[in-house]
Design a protein around this motif. Structure first.
Motif, PDB file in Angstrom:
ATOM      1  N   ARG A   1       2.183   1.724  -3.416  1.00  0.00           N
ATOM      2  CA  ARG A   1       1.129   2.233  -4.296  1.00  0.00           C
ATOM      3  C   ARG A   1       0.886   3.716  -4.036  1.00  0.00           C
ATOM      4  O   ARG A   1       0.707   4.495  -4.980  1.00  0.00           O
ATOM      5  CB  ARG A   1      -0.157   1.429  -4.051  1.00  0.00           C
ATOM      6  CG  ARG A   1      -1.352   1.872  -4.869  1.00  0.00           C
ATOM      7  CD  ARG A   1      -1.095   1.747  -6.356  1.00  0.00           C
ATOM      8  NE  ARG A   1      -2.270   2.104  -7.142  1.00  0.00           N
ATOM      9  CZ  ARG A   1      -2.262   2.323  -8.448  1.00  0.00           C
ATOM     10  NH1 ARG A   1      -1.094   2.229  -9.113  1.00  0.00           N
ATOM     11  NH2 ARG A   1      -3.369   2.612  -9.089  1.00  0.00           N
ATOM     12  N   GLU A   2       0.872   4.120  -2.745  1.00  0.00           N
ATOM     13  CA  GLU A   2       0.663   5.529  -2.411  1.00  0.00           C
ATOM     14  C   GLU A   2       1.779   6.396  -3.000  1.00  0.00           C
ATOM     15  O   GLU A   2       1.530   7.475  -3.565  1.00  0.00           O
ATOM     16  CB  GLU A   2       0.618   5.705  -0.896  1.00  0.00           C
ATOM     17  CG  GLU A   2       0.444   7.164  -0.460  1.00  0.00           C
ATOM     18  CD  GLU A   2       0.691   7.346   1.017  1.00  0.00           C
ATOM     19  OE1 GLU A   2       0.579   8.491   1.498  1.00  0.00           O
ATOM     20  OE2 GLU A   2       1.018   6.339   1.701  1.00  0.00           O
TER      21      GLU A   2
ATOM     22  N   GLN B   1      -5.692   3.717   3.057  1.00  0.00           N
ATOM     23  CA  GLN B   1      -5.419   2.289   3.245  1.00  0.00           C
ATOM     24  C   GLN B   1      -4.119   2.079   4.031  1.00  0.00           C
ATOM     25  O   GLN B   1      -4.027   1.212   4.908  1.00  0.00           O
ATOM     26  CB  GLN B   1      -5.333   1.592   1.884  1.00  0.00           C
ATOM     27  CG  GLN B   1      -5.144   0.078   2.003  1.00  0.00           C
ATOM     28  CD  GLN B   1      -5.035  -0.580   0.643  1.00  0.00           C
ATOM     29  OE1 GLN B   1      -4.870   0.110  -0.378  1.00  0.00           O
ATOM     30  NE2 GLN B   1      -5.132  -1.894   0.604  1.00  0.00           N
TER      31      GLN B   1
ATOM     32  N   ALA C   1       0.834  -1.214   0.000  1.00  0.00           N
ATOM     33  CA  ALA C   1       0.000   0.000   0.000  1.00  0.00           C
ATOM     34  C   ALA C   1       0.864   1.259   0.000  1.00  0.00           C
ATOM     35  O   ALA C   1       0.554   2.242  -0.687  1.00  0.00           O
ATOM     36  CB  ALA C   1      -0.930  -0.017   1.209  1.00  0.00           C
ATOM     37  N   ARG C   2       1.943   1.233   0.750  1.00  0.00           N
ATOM     38  CA  ARG C   2       2.828   2.392   0.772  1.00  0.00           C
ATOM     39  C   ARG C   2       3.491   2.608  -0.587  1.00  0.00           C
ATOM     40  O   ARG C   2       3.661   3.743  -1.046  1.00  0.00           O
ATOM     41  CB  ARG C   2       3.887   2.221   1.857  1.00  0.00           C
ATOM     42  CG  ARG C   2       3.351   2.486   3.261  1.00  0.00           C
ATOM     43  CD  ARG C   2       4.383   2.235   4.309  1.00  0.00           C
ATOM     44  NE  ARG C   2       3.868   2.604   5.640  1.00  0.00           N
ATOM     45  CZ  ARG C   2       4.459   2.270   6.780  1.00  0.00           C
ATOM     46  NH1 ARG C   2       5.563   1.532   6.750  1.00  0.00           N
ATOM     47  NH2 ARG C   2       3.946   2.670   7.936  1.00  0.00           N
TER      48      ARG C   2
ATOM     49  N   ALA D   1      -5.395   5.286  -1.391  1.00  0.00           N
ATOM     50  CA  ALA D   1      -4.210   4.498  -1.014  1.00  0.00           C
ATOM     51  C   ALA D   1      -3.624   4.986   0.296  1.00  0.00           C
ATOM     52  O   ALA D   1      -3.165   4.205   1.144  1.00  0.00           O
ATOM     53  CB  ALA D   1      -3.164   4.573  -2.127  1.00  0.00           C
ATOM     54  N   ARG D   2      -3.649   6.317   0.509  1.00  0.00           N
ATOM     55  CA  ARG D   2      -3.122   6.869   1.754  1.00  0.00           C
ATOM     56  C   ARG D   2      -3.965   6.417   2.949  1.00  0.00           C
ATOM     57  O   ARG D   2      -3.435   6.073   4.007  1.00  0.00           O
ATOM     58  CB  ARG D   2      -3.106   8.392   1.635  1.00  0.00           C
ATOM     59  CG  ARG D   2      -2.466   9.106   2.810  1.00  0.00           C
ATOM     60  CD  ARG D   2      -2.347  10.591   2.506  1.00  0.00           C
ATOM     61  NE  ARG D   2      -1.462  10.837   1.383  1.00  0.00           N
ATOM     62  CZ  ARG D   2      -1.365  12.003   0.729  1.00  0.00           C
ATOM     63  NH1 ARG D   2      -2.143  13.022   1.086  1.00  0.00           N
ATOM     64  NH2 ARG D   2      -0.514  12.145  -0.276  1.00  0.00           N
TER      65      ARG D   2
ATOM     66  N   GLU E   1      -7.552   8.411  -6.184  1.00  0.00           N
ATOM     67  CA  GLU E   1      -6.970   7.068  -5.977  1.00  0.00           C
ATOM     68  C   GLU E   1      -5.790   7.127  -5.006  1.00  0.00           C
ATOM     69  O   GLU E   1      -5.603   6.240  -4.174  1.00  0.00           O
ATOM     70  CB  GLU E   1      -6.536   6.515  -7.332  1.00  0.00           C
ATOM     71  CG  GLU E   1      -6.136   5.046  -7.277  1.00  0.00           C
ATOM     72  CD  GLU E   1      -5.821   4.500  -8.652  1.00  0.00           C
ATOM     73  OE1 GLU E   1      -5.380   3.331  -8.726  1.00  0.00           O
ATOM     74  OE2 GLU E   1      -6.003   5.235  -9.641  1.00  0.00           O
ATOM     75  N   ARG E   2      -5.021   8.226  -5.125  1.00  0.00           N
ATOM     76  CA  ARG E   2      -3.889   8.394  -4.190  1.00  0.00           C
ATOM     77  C   ARG E   2      -4.385   8.555  -2.766  1.00  0.00           C
ATOM     78  O   ARG E   2      -3.837   7.977  -1.821  1.00  0.00           O
ATOM     79  CB  ARG E   2      -3.084   9.611  -4.610  1.00  0.00           C
ATOM     80  CG  ARG E   2      -1.896   9.911  -3.687  1.00  0.00           C
ATOM     81  CD  ARG E   2      -1.501  11.355  -3.746  1.00  0.00           C
ATOM     82  NE  ARG E   2      -2.623  12.225  -3.348  1.00  0.00           N
ATOM     83  CZ  ARG E   2      -2.616  13.543  -3.513  1.00  0.00           C
ATOM     84  NH1 ARG E   2      -1.593  14.157  -4.083  1.00  0.00           N
ATOM     85  NH2 ARG E   2      -3.664  14.267  -3.119  1.00  0.00           N
TER      86      ARG E   2
END
Length: 676
Positions: free
Chosen positions: A206-207, A302, A203-204, A299-300, A295-296
């Motif tokens: 992806r962020e 998450q 997740a990180r 992700a953050r 989306e960012r």
């Protein structure tokens, strides 16, 4: 081989004592009914025939009158029957023991049993009964030891069994408590933690990727970059459609401008359509950027949620790990108790089986036969007479040698012979072999020992030899070498320094200096000769003993030249000036000088000191030599303080104390005051 022979001989002697033991002989008496044999039972012996004086009896009235006047003793009370019976029993045991003959066969482990009796049958029976009862005693001893071991092991096994039960219950309770508190096992928690950590990492990543993408797209829009050059915009269907529409409009615009002017209504219409299309492209591009930003942000969120879950799992894992550590400790304790219990249980089973397998370590090689003739006691009597004569002769020889001894064995003898008081008696230290270095180490390591107390007593005696003017410069000497003079001088100086008095020891033996072998100091520093040749070099010549701070002025080997004479150096004005200077700077100056009868050095130095202490080695220094040395010192007016006896063997010295105390008083009765 010698050690094995000694052990074998000692073991045979132990077994001989067992054969002579009271318990074994009592069983022989009971087995053979020797209590009914007049040879062994004094009560069955015929009464002695009356003598001449037995017929003379006083009338009862006269006897009572003498008893009332105290001139005759009262009749003894009747003996206790039990005590009388025991005395009779002991008398029978003594008679059997007197006839018993036990001999260890040389070079073997065989014991020969013999018995002397009035009849041959009795002699053989008693000898065989003693052998039989010895074997029975061995078996009973082994059985008793085995039973004691079995009982002890049984008690121990029960205790260990209880410990195992308690330990296993503690493990079960800890496991149940751990499962109840956590709701799941440590393994599941660790697996979840691993899974969430992996998800958190993804997740990180992806962020970070989306944040970079948003920044890049916003920068492209801000810089007015071509939308078609950005992959994210180019992949959008609407933007592709708008771009195709833009391309068609631009183609139409180019064809129209070739035939009409720029202000033609068709051209203006196409330009308006082209602007609208480009506006739609930018609007769609901004929507793409906003979509990536959304989306960012997702992700953050998450990442934050996964991080929270990971923290929760880590806290739970820590709690479970602490509980698991306690559980593993309890399991180890339970396992150790279980192993110990199993070992003791196996040992108990082995010991229980040994009870039925016991056998004696000894056996009868050859039973006693009835002797064919009597044996004589002439040889034994001759040996007894020879032994007594040898003891008398040996005692006389020892007494003669003692009377011929020409050494000093008591303080009274020293004071009577030398006319000087005994200041102290320095004991010999066991285990040092009279090695000077070891004696000094013993003095340092054990300040409460008898040696340390004796040296402190010597120092006190020297100080109180002249109460008005205590000696400040003390000379140590003796009649001959190896009498403990140098060692005593070093110990006296160390004691004075330890008691807070500034002290220096000067090695005045210019021929054979000994102080340097007893004290660890810097070997590179100058010594006595340097101080004599240059008074300003005295400070460099004086060494300091590290542990106590004692100052030492040594005679370095090789400092004197062959043309120099020790007596000339010690009688010089330089040496006298040096002693006066040391006397002014120090509370106590100890001078170690050579023996008086060997060289004249000590007699020369004695004129510079306040007191002379004369050393006498216990049971070694000849009386004539000591008397001659003291006479020479008295002849030159030496200030004699007294005598110190060195290397006194306190155990032997007590034998030569005529009043029953002496050395035994110090070394024996009050030994608890010393800490060795």
């Amino acid at each position: 081989m010698a050690d094995r022979n000694y052990e074998r001989g000692a073991d045979l002697q132990n077994q001989i004592e067992v054969l002579r033991s009271t318990a074994l002989i009592e069983r022989v008496i009971d087995t053979l009914n020797l209590g009914r044999n007049p040879e062994f039972n004094p009560a069955m012996a015929p009464p002695p025939e009356p003598g001449w004086f037995d017929w003379l009896t006083l009338p009862p009235e006269l006897t009572e009158m003498l008893q009332s006047m105290g001139l005759a003793s009262l009749p003894p009370p009747p003996p206790d029957p039990a005590l009388q019976e025991r005395r009779l029993r002991l008398a029978m045991i003594d008679r059997v023991r007197d006839g018993l003959q036990l001999t260890a066969v040389r070079g073997s482990t065989v014991i020969q049993i013999g018995f002397v009796a009035k009849t041959p049958n009795t002699a053989a029976q008693v000898a065989n009964a003693i052998a039989d009862q010895y074997i029975v005693d061995q078996l009973e001893g082994k059985l008793e030891a085995t039973r004691s071991a079995t009982q002890w092991l049984s008690d121990r096994v029960l205790d260990l069994q209880e410990r195992v039960t308690v330990a296993e219950n503690a493990v079960a309770e800890a496991e149940a408590r751990l499962a109840t508190d956590a709701g799941q096992t440590v393994e599941i928690t660790q697996a979840q933690l691993t899974e969430f950590n992996a998800a958190l990492g993804a997740a990180r990543a992806r962020e970070i990727e989306l944040s970079a993408q948003v920044n890049r797209l916003r920068q492209a829009l801000a810089e007015g970059a071509d939308v078609g050059a950005v992959p994210e915009f180019r992949r959008t269907v609407l933007i592709q459609t708008y771009r195709e529409e833009e391309s068609d409009l631009m183609s139409q615009m180019a064809a129209l401008r070739s035939s009409v002017g720029p202000d033609h209504p068709s051209v203006r219409r196409l330009e308006a359509q082209l602007d609208e299309t480009r506006r739609k492209i930018m609007a769609e591009a901004r929507r793409v950027v906003a979509s990536v930003a959304v989306e960012r942000d997702a992700a953050r969120d998450q990442v934050a949620e996964l991080a929270r879950r990971v923290r929760d799992l880590e806290g739970k894992a820590l709690d479970q790990s602490a509980a698991a550590i306690e559980l593993r400790q309890l399991e180890r304790e339970a396992q150790a108790s279980r192993l110990l219990y199993e070992n003791f249980l196996g040992r108990l089973q082995e010991t229980s089986q040994q009870e039925s397998l016991q056998s004696a370590d000894a056996r009868v090689i050859s039973p006693a036969e009835v002797p064919r003739g009597p044996v004589t006691d002439g040889k034994r009597r001759l040996l007894a007479i020879g032994g007594v004569a040898g003891l008398v002769l040996g005692a006389g020889l020892v007494f003669l040698l003692d009377r011929l001894n020409n050494t000093f064995r008591s303080p009274a003898l020293v004071e009577d012979q030398l006319r000087l008081p005994v200041l102290a008696s320095i004991p010999m230290i066991p285990g040092t072999d009279n090695k000077r270095r070891k004696i000094v180490e013993h003095f340092r390591d054990k300040p409460g020992s008898a040696l340390a107390e004796a040296i402190r007593g010597l120092r006190t005696s020297i100080l109180f030899s002249n109460v008005d003017a205590p000696p400040k410069v003390v000379m140590m000497t003796s009649s001959t070498p190896r009498e403990g003079k140098s060692t005593t001088a070093v110990l006296l100086a160390l004691t004075s320094q330890q008691m807070g008095r500034k002290t220096i020891i000067v090695d005045c033996d210019l021929r054979l200096p000994a102080v340097s072998t007893l004290i660890d100091i810097d070997a590179d520093r100058p010594g006595l000769m340097a101080a004599l040749n240059d008074p300003d070099a005295l400070e460099d010549a004086v060494s300091t003993e590290a542990e106590t701070g004692l100052h030492v002025l040594l005679m370095r080997a090789g400092d004197t030249r062959p043309t120099q004479n020790a007596a000339d150096i010690l009688s010089s004005l330089k040496f006298r000036t040096l002693i006066e200077r040391l006397k002014a700077e120090y509370d106590l100056v100890v001078l170690d000088t050579p023996p008086t009868l060997v060289v004249s050095d000590s007699r020369i130095v004695s004129g510079l000191v306040d007191g002379v202490v004369f050393s006498v080695k216990w049971d070694d220094t000849p009386r004539g030599a000591a008397s001659e040395a003291v006479k020479q010192l008295h002849g030159i007016g030496a200030p004699m303080v007294g005598v110190v006896m060195t290397m006194v063997n306190e155990a032997k010295a007590a034998k030569y104390s005529y009043d029953g105390y002496g050395y035994g008083y110090y070394g024996g009765q009050y030994k608890d005051y010393y800490v060795d």
